[in-house]
Design an enzyme around this catalytic site. Structure first.
Site, PDB file in Angstrom:
ATOM      1  N   TRP A  91     -18.829  13.707  53.924  1.00 33.06           N
ATOM      2  CA  TRP A  91     -18.081  12.496  54.290  1.00 33.06           C
ATOM      3  C   TRP A  91     -16.626  12.696  53.889  1.00 33.06           C
ATOM      4  O   TRP A  91     -16.338  13.220  52.813  1.00 33.06           O
ATOM      5  CB  TRP A  91     -18.628  11.252  53.569  1.00 33.06           C
ATOM      6  CG  TRP A  91     -17.698  10.098  53.762  1.00 33.06           C
ATOM      7  CD1 TRP A  91     -17.563   9.345  54.886  1.00 33.06           C
ATOM      8  CD2 TRP A  91     -16.724   9.597  52.825  1.00 33.06           C
ATOM      9  NE1 TRP A  91     -16.565   8.429  54.716  1.00 33.06           N
ATOM     10  CE2 TRP A  91     -16.041   8.553  53.470  1.00 33.06           C
ATOM     11  CE3 TRP A  91     -16.366   9.946  51.523  1.00 33.06           C
ATOM     12  CZ2 TRP A  91     -15.010   7.845  52.841  1.00 33.06           C
ATOM     13  CZ3 TRP A  91     -15.345   9.246  50.890  1.00 33.06           C
ATOM     14  CH2 TRP A  91     -14.682   8.201  51.541  1.00 33.06           C
TER      15      TRP A  91
ATOM     16  N   GLU B 173     -21.773  11.988  57.603  1.00 29.96           N
ATOM     17  CA  GLU B 173     -21.760  10.520  57.485  1.00 29.96           C
ATOM     18  C   GLU B 173     -20.582   9.945  58.274  1.00 29.96           C
ATOM     19  O   GLU B 173     -19.442  10.368  58.105  1.00 29.96           O
ATOM     20  CB  GLU B 173     -21.625  10.144  55.999  1.00 29.96           C
ATOM     21  CG  GLU B 173     -21.567   8.650  55.734  1.00 29.96           C
ATOM     22  CD  GLU B 173     -21.492   8.326  54.238  1.00 29.96           C
ATOM     23  OE1 GLU B 173     -21.274   9.252  53.426  1.00 29.96           O
ATOM     24  OE2 GLU B 173     -21.650   7.138  53.895  1.00 29.96           O
TER      25      GLU B 173
ATOM     26  N   LYS C 241     -18.136   6.613  59.630  1.00 28.41           N
ATOM     27  CA  LYS C 241     -17.555   5.415  59.007  1.00 28.41           C
ATOM     28  C   LYS C 241     -16.721   4.665  60.027  1.00 28.41           C
ATOM     29  O   LYS C 241     -16.261   5.251  61.010  1.00 28.41           O
ATOM     30  CB  LYS C 241     -16.708   5.832  57.800  1.00 28.41           C
ATOM     31  CG  LYS C 241     -16.253   4.651  56.961  1.00 28.41           C
ATOM     32  CD  LYS C 241     -15.969   5.036  55.533  1.00 28.41           C
ATOM     33  CE  LYS C 241     -15.384   3.843  54.801  1.00 28.41           C
ATOM     34  NZ  LYS C 241     -15.250   4.076  53.379  1.00 28.41           N
TER      35      LYS C 241
ATOM     36  N   ASP D 122     -24.638   5.045  56.769  1.00 36.24           N
ATOM     37  CA  ASP D 122     -24.449   4.193  55.595  1.00 36.24           C
ATOM     38  C   ASP D 122     -24.342   2.782  56.151  1.00 36.24           C
ATOM     39  O   ASP D 122     -23.515   2.525  57.038  1.00 36.24           O
ATOM     40  CB  ASP D 122     -23.161   4.645  54.887  1.00 36.24           C
ATOM     41  CG  ASP D 122     -22.798   3.802  53.674  1.00 36.24           C
ATOM     42  OD1 ASP D 122     -22.843   2.564  53.781  1.00 36.24           O
ATOM     43  OD2 ASP D 122     -22.437   4.380  52.631  1.00 36.24           O
TER      44      ASP D 122
ATOM     45  N   HIS E  70     -21.060   0.993  56.938  1.00 34.97           N
ATOM     46  CA  HIS E  70     -20.067   1.672  57.764  1.00 34.97           C
ATOM     47  C   HIS E  70     -20.073   1.252  59.224  1.00 34.97           C
ATOM     48  O   HIS E  70     -19.772   2.048  60.105  1.00 34.97           O
ATOM     49  CB  HIS E  70     -20.262   3.180  57.662  1.00 34.97           C
ATOM     50  CG  HIS E  70     -19.896   3.726  56.316  1.00 34.97           C
ATOM     51  ND1 HIS E  70     -19.783   5.056  56.036  1.00 34.97           N
ATOM     52  CD2 HIS E  70     -19.591   3.094  55.152  1.00 34.97           C
ATOM     53  CE1 HIS E  70     -19.453   5.238  54.769  1.00 34.97           C
ATOM     54  NE2 HIS E  70     -19.344   4.048  54.212  1.00 34.97           N
TER      55      HIS E  70
ATOM     56  N   HIS F   9     -27.589   6.029  53.653  1.00 33.57           N
ATOM     57  CA  HIS F   9     -27.011   5.520  52.413  1.00 33.57           C
ATOM     58  C   HIS F   9     -27.285   4.025  52.410  1.00 33.57           C
ATOM     59  O   HIS F   9     -26.793   3.310  53.285  1.00 33.57           O
ATOM     60  CB  HIS F   9     -25.488   5.751  52.376  1.00 33.57           C
ATOM     61  CG  HIS F   9     -25.114   7.093  51.856  1.00 33.57           C
ATOM     62  ND1 HIS F   9     -23.807   7.500  51.693  1.00 33.57           N
ATOM     63  CD2 HIS F   9     -25.890   8.127  51.406  1.00 33.57           C
ATOM     64  CE1 HIS F   9     -23.790   8.716  51.196  1.00 33.57           C
ATOM     65  NE2 HIS F   9     -25.028   9.123  51.012  1.00 33.57           N
TER      66      HIS F   9
ATOM     67  N   ASP G   2     -17.034  -2.869  53.683  1.00 34.71           N
ATOM     68  CA  ASP G   2     -17.844  -1.841  53.019  1.00 34.71           C
ATOM     69  C   ASP G   2     -17.665  -1.962  51.502  1.00 34.71           C
ATOM     70  O   ASP G   2     -17.158  -1.058  50.849  1.00 34.71           O
ATOM     71  CB  ASP G   2     -17.361  -0.470  53.527  1.00 34.71           C
ATOM     72  CG  ASP G   2     -18.188   0.685  52.995  1.00 34.71           C
ATOM     73  OD1 ASP G   2     -19.375   0.471  52.699  1.00 34.71           O
ATOM     74  OD2 ASP G   2     -17.637   1.804  52.875  1.00 34.71           O
TER      75      ASP G   2
ATOM     76  N   ASP H 250     -19.694  -2.074  48.998  1.00 31.58           N
ATOM     77  CA  ASP H 250     -20.558  -1.316  48.102  1.00 31.58           C
ATOM     78  C   ASP H 250     -21.081  -2.121  46.921  1.00 31.58           C
ATOM     79  O   ASP H 250     -21.058  -1.660  45.774  1.00 31.58           O
ATOM     80  CB  ASP H 250     -19.862  -0.020  47.648  1.00 31.58           C
ATOM     81  CG  ASP H 250     -19.931   1.049  48.732  1.00 31.58           C
ATOM     82  OD1 ASP H 250     -21.053   1.372  49.148  1.00 31.58           O
ATOM     83  OD2 ASP H 250     -18.873   1.526  49.178  1.00 31.58           O
TER      84      ASP H 250
ATOM     85  N   ASP I  38     -26.153   4.185  47.693  1.00 31.45           N
ATOM     86  CA  ASP I  38     -24.708   4.461  47.610  1.00 31.45           C
ATOM     87  C   ASP I  38     -23.955   3.145  47.448  1.00 31.45           C
ATOM     88  O   ASP I  38     -23.748   2.424  48.421  1.00 31.45           O
ATOM     89  CB  ASP I  38     -24.229   5.196  48.871  1.00 31.45           C
ATOM     90  CG  ASP I  38     -22.723   5.455  48.827  1.00 31.45           C
ATOM     91  OD1 ASP I  38     -22.138   5.412  47.725  1.00 31.45           O
ATOM     92  OD2 ASP I  38     -22.133   5.699  49.897  1.00 31.45           O
TER      93      ASP I  38
HETATM   94  C1  RNT Z   1     -17.737   6.117  51.463  1.00 33.61           C
HETATM   95  C2  RNT Z   1     -19.048   6.741  51.758  1.00 33.61           C
HETATM   96  C3  RNT Z   1     -19.460   7.864  50.841  1.00 33.61           C
HETATM   97  C4  RNT Z   1     -19.114   7.618  49.387  1.00 33.61           C
HETATM   98  C5  RNT Z   1     -19.658   8.650  48.425  1.00 33.61           C
HETATM   99  C6  RNT Z   1     -19.061   8.521  47.070  1.00 33.61           C
HETATM  100  O1  RNT Z   1     -17.493   5.012  52.218  1.00 33.61           O
HETATM  101  O2  RNT Z   1     -20.031   5.762  51.765  1.00 33.61           O
HETATM  102  O3  RNT Z   1     -20.804   8.131  51.001  1.00 33.61           O
HETATM  103  O4  RNT Z   1     -19.538   6.354  48.988  1.00 33.61           O
HETATM  104  O5  RNT Z   1     -19.487   9.898  48.959  1.00 33.61           O
HETATM  105 ZN    ZN Z   2     -22.034   6.394  51.911  1.00 40.40          ZN
END
Ligand code: RNT
Ligand code: ZN
Length: 417
Positions: free
Chosen positions: A183, A224, A226, A257, A260, A284, A292, A294, A324
């Protein structure tokens, strides 16, 4: 009622719906989730002292962040002891540990810099996954693998190759295949004049890295996608279409993820779509609030729906599930435990759903019954089966694990000043 009586009663109730709780517990015991190491220290790692970049951010300053390898391992130990089952640890390249001969830059990393991670994995008899760290670095300033300057691209290509070697080392040492996820936060803050150029360079860079050759049965490379990041709002090089097309044409694994995507898109619907075409997919699991963000994974609708899709599609051995998220506003070890247990609860919920019957009902076009049954099963005694699952895995099934975290906070985390 004792717990055993409660479980036996739940077992009977589920049996009326044709669901076998014993089989569900057994299956769940064998599902291993890749727990991300970076929740324990706000994605800082050990190799640089700079800020977190790449368009991601942790917020909060709860005391007790792990600052050293020893502290991080202690926190992960604690978390694992409160999570039922046997899992994997997801390591980022910036968690390299430089002991004997000091620092090397990311393009020069070697397996020996991750020796202690392998020791940790062996102690827990668990696998390790890996990630190149293509952010939080002086050469990661907006663009990396897609940078117009070939020297910058080469640096990151070399980093990925180094990471593939480390992933092979993880697989060989632990005996479990290693998922290695690429990523980057590559993108632009404002409307680009050239959208295709950076994407062509991105594809070429990953192609060059993968050309180093590796054993595809031991290392699963994932890419990955985004939608945007902080500071790169207008354009993301590794967008959804780009990353998916890249993975599919190169025979590697797409990673989704669930933070994303645009807010009304759901990864639960994308899982079965990709499973029609890709042997493996990777996830993720996170909790995006408005963006996003998290947040720690909850036992919420979308987490339940994602896990249902994996189970319904009979794809437990085709989906790599990883967590994640990064929240620095609460106890970080608790954050790991809460998120991991919620993914497991969502999996249990999926395993306790009469999936075969529901499919038949759908195929028969009986949509009234389909809605009725999906709603009725929502209130079956999942909690009693969850506690039983935890007990059988020698982990507390109620909230008493929280007291252990509070003791740990007092004795260990609070001393980190
Ligand atoms: C970032 C991605 C990625 C990170 C990690 C730390 O938006 O989700 O996966 O969170 O690599
Ligand atoms: Zn991620």
């Amino acid at each position: 009622m004792t717990q055993n009586e409660r479980y036996l009663s739940a077992k009977e109730i589920y049996a009326k719906y044709g669901v076998d709780t014993e089989a569900a517990i057994e299956k769940l015991s064998n599902i291993s989730i890749s727990m991300h190491c970076w929740q324990a220290d706000d994605v800082k790692g050990f190799d640089t002292d700079g800020p977190l970049t790449g368009g991601i951010q942790t917020t909060g300053n709860y005391p007790g962040r792990a600052r050293t390898p020893d502290e991080l391992f202690a926190d992960l130990d604690k978390a694992l002891s409160l999570i039922p089952g046997n899992h994997k640890i997801n390591v980022h390249a910036n968690y390299a540990i430089f002991e004997e001969d000091g620092f090397v830059d990311r393009d020069k990393l070697e397996p020996r810099h991750f020796k202690r991670w392998v020791e940790f994995a062996k102690k827990h008899n668990c696998g390790l996954d890996f990630n190149p760290t293509i952010f939080s670095h002086p050469k990661a300033n907006g663009l990396t693998l897609s940078h117009p300057d070939k020297a910058i691209r080469d640096f990151w290509v070399d980093h990925i190759i180094a990471c593939i070697r480390i992933s092979e080392y993880f697989a060989n040492e632990t005996g479990y295949p290693c998922v290695m996820n690429i990523w980057t936060g590559d993108g632009l803050k404002d409307v680009p004049a050239d959208r295709m150029g950076p994407r062509a360079r991105y594809a070429d860079s990953i192609d060059r890295a993968l050309a180093c050759g590796y054993d595809r049965s031991k290392v699963y490379v994932t890419v990955e996608s985004k939608v945007f990041g902080i500071g790169v709002e207008a354009y993301t090089v590794g967008s959804g279409e780009f990353s998916l097309a890249y993975a599919m044409t190169r025979g590697i694994t797409p990673l989704m993820d669930n933070g994303h995507y645009h807010p009304t898109e759901v990864v639960s619907d994308k899982i079965p779509a990709l499973l029609v075409f890709s042997d493996k997919i990777a996830l993720h699991v996170t909790r995006p609030i408005r963006w996003d963000s998290d947040h720690v994974v909850c036992f919420d609708d979308e987490t339940r729906e994602m896990m249902k899709e994996i189970v319904r599609c009979d794809a437990l051995d085709r989906v790599f599930i990883a967590t994640d998220y990064f929240d620095a506003s609460i106890n970080r070890v608790a954050a790991l435990v809460i998120g991991m247990r919620n993914v497991q609860k969502a999996l249990l919920n999926a395993l306790l759903t009469p999936n075969a019957e529901l499919k038949d009902i759908q195929d028969a076009g009986n949509y009234t019954k389909m809605l009725m049954l999906q709603e009725e099963v929502k209130t079956l005694p999942l909690g009693d089966v969850w506690v039983e699952f935890c007990n059988r895995n020698n982990v507390c099934g109620c909230s008493c694990w929280y007291d252990e975290i509070m003791d740990y906070e007092k004795e260990v985390l609070a001393q980190r000043v």
